[in-house]
Scaffold this active site. Structure first.
Site, PDB file in Angstrom:
ATOM      1  N   PHE A   3      36.442  57.541  43.924  1.00 43.66           N
ATOM      2  CA  PHE A   3      37.026  58.431  44.874  1.00 43.66           C
ATOM      3  C   PHE A   3      38.593  58.091  44.671  1.00 43.66           C
ATOM      4  CE2 PHE A   3      38.187  58.319  49.396  1.00 43.66           C
ATOM      5  CZ  PHE A   3      38.766  59.563  49.441  1.00 43.66           C
ATOM      6  N   LEU A  19      36.721  40.993  30.069  1.00 46.82           N
ATOM      7  CA  LEU A  19      37.414  42.258  29.349  1.00 46.82           C
ATOM      8  C   LEU A  19      38.599  41.686  29.020  1.00 46.82           C
ATOM      9  CD1 LEU A  19      37.446  45.307  29.427  1.00 46.82           C
ATOM     10  CD2 LEU A  19      38.843  45.346  31.568  1.00 46.82           C
ATOM     11  N   THR A  76      30.626  41.434  41.839  1.00 45.41           N
ATOM     12  CA  THR A  76      31.667  42.232  41.447  1.00 45.41           C
ATOM     13  C   THR A  76      32.883  41.959  42.247  1.00 45.41           C
ATOM     14  OG1 THR A  76      29.925  44.150  41.424  1.00 45.41           O
ATOM     15  CG2 THR A  76      32.530  44.691  41.709  1.00 45.41           C
ATOM     16  N   TYR A  95      30.050  42.632  51.715  1.00 45.60           N
ATOM     17  CA  TYR A  95      31.437  43.255  51.116  1.00 45.60           C
ATOM     18  C   TYR A  95      32.473  42.387  51.806  1.00 45.60           C
ATOM     19  CZ  TYR A  95      34.446  47.292  51.096  1.00 45.60           C
ATOM     20  OH  TYR A  95      35.686  48.238  50.791  1.00 45.60           O
ATOM     21  N   TYR A  98      45.399  32.084  42.243  1.00 46.55           N
ATOM     22  CA  TYR A  98      45.871  32.412  41.037  1.00 46.55           C
ATOM     23  C   TYR A  98      47.335  32.572  41.115  1.00 46.55           C
ATOM     24  CZ  TYR A  98      41.866  32.665  37.834  1.00 46.55           C
ATOM     25  OH  TYR A  98      40.992  32.662  36.955  1.00 46.55           O
ATOM     26  N   GLU A 148      48.507  29.537  38.918  1.00 43.08           N
ATOM     27  CA  GLU A 148      48.651  30.312  37.380  1.00 43.08           C
ATOM     28  C   GLU A 148      50.048  31.293  37.473  1.00 43.08           C
ATOM     29  OE1 GLU A 148      47.103  29.042  35.429  1.00 43.08           O
ATOM     30  OE2 GLU A 148      45.091  28.303  36.198  1.00 43.08           O
ATOM     31  N   HIS A 200      32.096  60.812  47.327  1.00 45.34           N
ATOM     32  CA  HIS A 200      30.642  61.059  46.833  1.00 45.34           C
ATOM     33  C   HIS A 200      30.046  61.909  48.006  1.00 45.34           C
ATOM     34  CE1 HIS A 200      27.105  60.264  44.768  1.00 45.34           C
ATOM     35  NE2 HIS A 200      27.736  59.517  43.766  1.00 45.34           N
TER      36      HIS A 200
HETATM   37  P1  NAD Z   1      34.159  54.405  45.214  1.00 46.24           P
HETATM   38  O1  NAD Z   1      32.680  53.728  45.186  1.00 46.24           O
HETATM   39  O2  NAD Z   1      34.263  55.883  45.069  1.00 46.24           O
HETATM   40  O3  NAD Z   1      34.705  53.739  43.740  1.00 46.24           O
HETATM   41  C1  NAD Z   1      34.386  52.541  43.212  1.00 46.24           C
HETATM   42  C2  NAD Z   1      34.273  52.620  41.855  1.00 46.24           C
HETATM   43  O4  NAD Z   1      34.223  51.094  41.183  1.00 46.24           O
HETATM   44  C3  NAD Z   1      33.243  53.432  41.450  1.00 46.24           C
HETATM   45  O5  NAD Z   1      33.727  54.424  40.114  1.00 46.24           O
HETATM   46  C4  NAD Z   1      32.355  52.497  40.874  1.00 46.24           C
HETATM   47  O6  NAD Z   1      31.429  52.867  39.748  1.00 46.24           O
HETATM   48  C5  NAD Z   1      33.078  51.297  40.391  1.00 46.24           C
HETATM   49  N1  NAD Z   1      32.416  50.154  40.325  1.00 46.24           N
HETATM   50  C6  NAD Z   1      31.798  49.485  41.204  1.00 46.24           C
HETATM   51  N2  NAD Z   1      31.052  48.288  40.785  1.00 46.24           N
HETATM   52  C7  NAD Z   1      31.961  48.039  39.499  1.00 46.24           C
HETATM   53  C8  NAD Z   1      31.644  47.137  38.452  1.00 46.24           C
HETATM   54  N3  NAD Z   1      31.055  45.994  38.809  1.00 46.24           N
HETATM   55  N4  NAD Z   1      32.090  47.302  37.250  1.00 46.24           N
HETATM   56  C9  NAD Z   1      33.161  48.474  37.064  1.00 46.24           C
HETATM   57  N5  NAD Z   1      33.193  49.467  38.003  1.00 46.24           N
HETATM   58  C10 NAD Z   1      32.629  49.028  39.376  1.00 46.24           C
HETATM   59  O7  NAD Z   1      34.842  53.567  46.466  1.00 46.24           O
HETATM   60  P2  NAD Z   1      36.374  54.190  46.835  1.00 46.24           P
HETATM   61  O8  NAD Z   1      36.384  54.753  48.132  1.00 46.24           O
HETATM   62  O9  NAD Z   1      37.080  54.823  45.881  1.00 46.24           O
HETATM   63  O10 NAD Z   1      37.078  52.601  46.915  1.00 46.24           O
HETATM   64  C11 NAD Z   1      37.785  51.999  46.043  1.00 46.24           C
HETATM   65  C12 NAD Z   1      38.388  50.710  46.117  1.00 46.24           C
HETATM   66  O11 NAD Z   1      39.073  50.754  47.496  1.00 46.24           O
HETATM   67  C13 NAD Z   1      37.066  49.565  46.644  1.00 46.24           C
HETATM   68  O12 NAD Z   1      37.514  48.536  46.080  1.00 46.24           O
HETATM   69  C14 NAD Z   1      36.878  49.628  48.000  1.00 46.24           C
HETATM   70  O13 NAD Z   1      36.523  48.517  48.525  1.00 46.24           O
HETATM   71  C15 NAD Z   1      38.672  49.978  48.431  1.00 46.24           C
HETATM   72  N6  NAD Z   1      38.415  50.379  49.792  1.00 46.24           N
HETATM   73  C16 NAD Z   1      38.230  51.684  49.967  1.00 46.24           C
HETATM   74  C17 NAD Z   1      38.259  52.274  51.197  1.00 46.24           C
HETATM   75  C18 NAD Z   1      37.901  53.875  51.459  1.00 46.24           C
HETATM   76  O14 NAD Z   1      37.798  54.187  52.586  1.00 46.24           O
HETATM   77  N7  NAD Z   1      37.634  54.452  50.417  1.00 46.24           N
HETATM   78  C19 NAD Z   1      38.548  51.300  52.392  1.00 46.24           C
HETATM   79  C20 NAD Z   1      38.692  50.017  52.045  1.00 46.24           C
HETATM   80  C21 NAD Z   1      38.931  49.749  50.966  1.00 46.24           C
HETATM   81  N1  UDP Z   2      39.164  36.577  31.151  1.00 44.71           N
HETATM   82  C1  UDP Z   2      38.918  38.152  30.721  1.00 44.71           C
HETATM   83  N2  UDP Z   2      40.036  38.421  30.071  1.00 44.71           N
HETATM   84  C2  UDP Z   2      41.152  37.977  29.630  1.00 44.71           C
HETATM   85  C3  UDP Z   2      41.154  36.487  29.763  1.00 44.71           C
HETATM   86  C4  UDP Z   2      40.311  35.847  30.809  1.00 44.71           C
HETATM   87  O1  UDP Z   2      37.999  38.642  31.081  1.00 44.71           O
HETATM   88  O2  UDP Z   2      41.837  38.597  29.002  1.00 44.71           O
HETATM   89  C5  UDP Z   2      38.080  36.082  31.797  1.00 44.71           C
HETATM   90  C6  UDP Z   2      37.538  34.744  31.156  1.00 44.71           C
HETATM   91  O3  UDP Z   2      36.310  35.234  30.756  1.00 44.71           O
HETATM   92  C7  UDP Z   2      37.168  33.846  32.701  1.00 44.71           C
HETATM   93  C8  UDP Z   2      37.914  34.451  33.833  1.00 44.71           C
HETATM   94  O4  UDP Z   2      38.569  35.740  33.212  1.00 44.71           O
HETATM   95  O5  UDP Z   2      35.911  34.174  32.707  1.00 44.71           O
HETATM   96  C9  UDP Z   2      39.124  33.417  34.292  1.00 44.71           C
HETATM   97  O6  UDP Z   2      39.734  33.066  33.078  1.00 44.71           O
HETATM   98  P1  UDP Z   2      40.753  31.795  33.161  1.00 44.71           P
HETATM   99  O7  UDP Z   2      41.677  31.878  32.183  1.00 44.71           O
HETATM  100  O8  UDP Z   2      41.284  31.755  34.476  1.00 44.71           O
HETATM  101  O9  UDP Z   2      39.769  30.776  33.396  1.00 44.71           O
HETATM  102  P2  UDP Z   2      38.949  30.111  32.378  1.00 44.71           P
HETATM  103  O10 UDP Z   2      38.782  30.783  31.175  1.00 44.71           O
HETATM  104  O11 UDP Z   2      39.863  28.781  31.894  1.00 44.71           O
HETATM  105  O12 UDP Z   2      37.672  29.676  32.792  1.00 44.71           O
END
Ligand code: NAD
Ligand code: UDP
Ligand code: UDP
Length: 454
Positions: free
Chosen positions: A134, A184, A213, A266, A280, A284, A302
């Site tokens: 969203f 990534l 996450t 959460y 970090y 870092e 949604h």
């Molecule tokens: P949303 O659920 O619509 O969007 C979240 C997005 O993250 C989705 O597209 C989902 O598929 C993706 N996602 C979830 N887990 C993931 C993962 N492991 N890897 C990759 N993608 C992943 O929610 P939103 O309302 O758009 O919220 C966005 C951000 O803002 C969130 O971090 C939320 O905590 C924060 N936030 C939102 C609100 C609100 O009122 N909307 C309030 C406070 C904080």
């Molecule tokens: N990482 C990533 N993309 C990058 C560099 C790091 O996803 O381009 C990930 C990496 O796999 C690690 C995490 O980020 O698990 C933290 O990275 P950092 O360098 O801080 O820690 P380290 O790799 O030394 O554990």
């Protein structure tokens, strides 16, 4: 497209049939001249043995006529086979052409919203995790329109492609299906880290995944930022204040969170996410920005989000009971999504590194909010109190002094205007899902599918 193809097929079939007819007539005429003085018909040529046998013999024997006819029949059949094969080849060529046209249609530039041209120096490569959700999808729109290159990483848990479909194929846009819990490796200048479910039913659905996450996902984002020296904005939340004992909530308030309650996955996940960001930053030298986002609403929420705005609007639009959890005296402050996006972009651009509340300080009780929605939507929906939810924060209102001071930001969209926009979005979504339902019914009732069922 299909009509054009059908026409072409008809023309090919008609041409083949005419050709066949001409050949057949020609052979028939030639056959009738076989054996006659000077007669050198096609059938005569094909029926060599008769010619040999018939030399000097007129009229031909019945046996010879039989064989001659058989040969003519065979020749005719093989010609038909050839024609059929030819028709098949033409059909295949047409199918190939159709495929090519389809792929050309998808690869040729579609009409996109207008984007500004930024030169190499000013154009940034921006990663938005959770960009198909969203809030993320509205952020994508603004950054694309500003002329930046935007990369969305999303696992589509609560987001969907449709939210960013209008950018698919644009040269400045890329969509990557990836779960941020896994590392990534890409090259970027800035990261907006939004990946995380946000609505209570969604984040409670799989609490362990929500924690992963917000912890492992955030570590990966910060590790990536460290490697490529990108600036990161973390989407934190007003939930870090828990059920607050200070009102309104300034950023200096440490919060009141139950670490083992249903919201803890959460709330604590986001608190760790903030802690990681500053670790970090300190250790870092990663440049971090932390936005504490308060309740946000708007189009592209949604349908099954489960949050109060979408629930109340959908209930009112469907003439169902509007369900207030508990006594309805708990409060929230709602901001429209475009205000939030402006605030996030301003925060990313600023030099301010401490957490900043982004929310609308206009506070409502949930009971009042239900009345507002009922009145804006119209209709007969009754408002009823139902069971209270566990650990529901009782009061919430942001103190936005920091944002006003450091970002020169404050929300602009009044509640009523934002809600009207959102109601109209949900009305269209309902109509769309009804249309979809109708057409999918048609599809399932089609005779072809019935025949294919055992
Ligand atoms: P949303 O659920 O619509 O969007 C979240 C997005 O993250 C989705 O597209 C989902 O598929 C993706 N996602 C979830 N887990 C993931 C993962 N492991 N890897 C990759 N993608 C992943 O929610 P939103 O309302 O758009 O919220 C966005 C951000 O803002 C969130 O971090 C939320 O905590 C924060 N936030 C939102 C609100 C609100 O009122 N909307 C309030 C406070 C904080
Ligand atoms: N990482 C990533 N993309 C990058 C560099 C790091 O996803 O381009 C990930 C990496 O796999 C690690 C995490 O980020 O698990 C933290 O990275 P950092 O360098 O801080 O820690 P380290 O790799 O030394 O554990
Ligand atoms: N709420 C409600 N009815 C609903 C959904 C939510 O009364 O159908 C209440 C909920 O108990 C909370 C407030 O509305 O007090 C906001 O809930 P939401 O889930 O939108 O977000 P939260 O701020 O709790 O994360």
């Amino acid at each position: 497209m299909m009509t054009a193809t059908k026409k072409r097929l008809k023309i090919v079939a008609a041409a083949s049939f005419s050709l066949l007819l001409v050949v057949y007539l020609y052979r028939a005429i030639s056959a009738s001249t076989v054996g006659m003085p000077g007669g050198v018909g096609v059938v005569g040529r094909l029926s060599g043995p008769i010619e040999e046998e018939q030399q000097g013999q007129w009229p031909p024997t019945e046996d010879a006529i039989q064989r001659s006819l058989q040969n003519a029949y065979d020749a005719h059949n093989s010609l038909i086979k050839e024609q059929r094969a030819e028709l098949q080849r033409t059909k295949e060529q047409l199918a190939q052409l159709e495929e090519q046209i389809r792929s050309l249609q998808t690869s040729t530039p579609r009409k996109y919203p207008k984007v500004k041209y930024l030169n190499y120096k000013n154009r940034k490569r921006i990663l938005i995790t959770g960009g198909a959700g969203f809030v993320g999808s509205h952020l994508v729109d603004d950054l694309m329109i500003q002329g930046h290159e935007v990369i969305v990483v999303d696992n589509f848990f609560t987001g969907r492609k449709r939210n960013v479909a209008h950018w698919l194929g644009h040269e400045n846009f890329e969509l990557i299906h990836h779960d941020i819990v896994n590392p990534l490796f890409i090259e970027i200048d800035e990261i907006y880290h939004l990946a995380s479910p946000a609505s209570p039913p969604h984040y409670m659905y799989n609490p362990v995944k929500t924690i992963k996450t917000n912890t492992m996902g955030t570590i990966n984002v910060l590790g990536l930022a460290k490697r490529v020296m990108a600036k990161v904005l973390i989407a934190s939340t007003s939930e870090v204040y828990g059920d607050p004992t200070v009102h309104p909530q300034p950023e200096t308030y440490w919060g009141h969170v139950n670490p083992i309650g249903p919201r803890a996955c959460y709330d604590e996940g986001k608190r760790v996410s903030e802690t990681l960001s500053y670790a970090y930053a300190k250790q870092e030298k990663v440049q971090v920005r932390v936005a504490r986002i308060f309740n946000t609403y708007g189009p592209r929420m949604h349908m099954n989000d489960g949050r109060v705005v979408s629930n109340f609007i959908l209930q009112a639009l469907r003439n169902e009971t509007i369900t207030v959890y508990g006594n309805g005296r708990q409060t929230r402050s709602f901001q429209y999504v475009s205000d939030l996006v402006d605030g996030m972009i301003a925060l990313m651009a600023s030099n301010y590194t401490q957490p900043v509340n982004l929310g609308n300080p206009v506070e409502q009780s949930i009971e009042e909010f239900a009345q507002i929605i009922k009145q804006l939507v119209g209709g007969p929906s009754p408002i009823k109190q139902t069971k209270a939810v566990e650990d529901d924060p009782q009061r919430r209102k942001p103190d936005i002094t920091r944002a006003r001071h450091y970002l020169k930001w404050e929300p602009k969209v009044p509640l009523e205007r934002g809600l009207r926009q959102t109601i109209s979005y949900f009305r269209n979504e309902l109509a769309r899902s009804d249309r979809f339902q109708e057409s999918s019914n048609k599809y399932f009732d089609s005779p072809d599918l019935q025949r294919s069922r055992p």
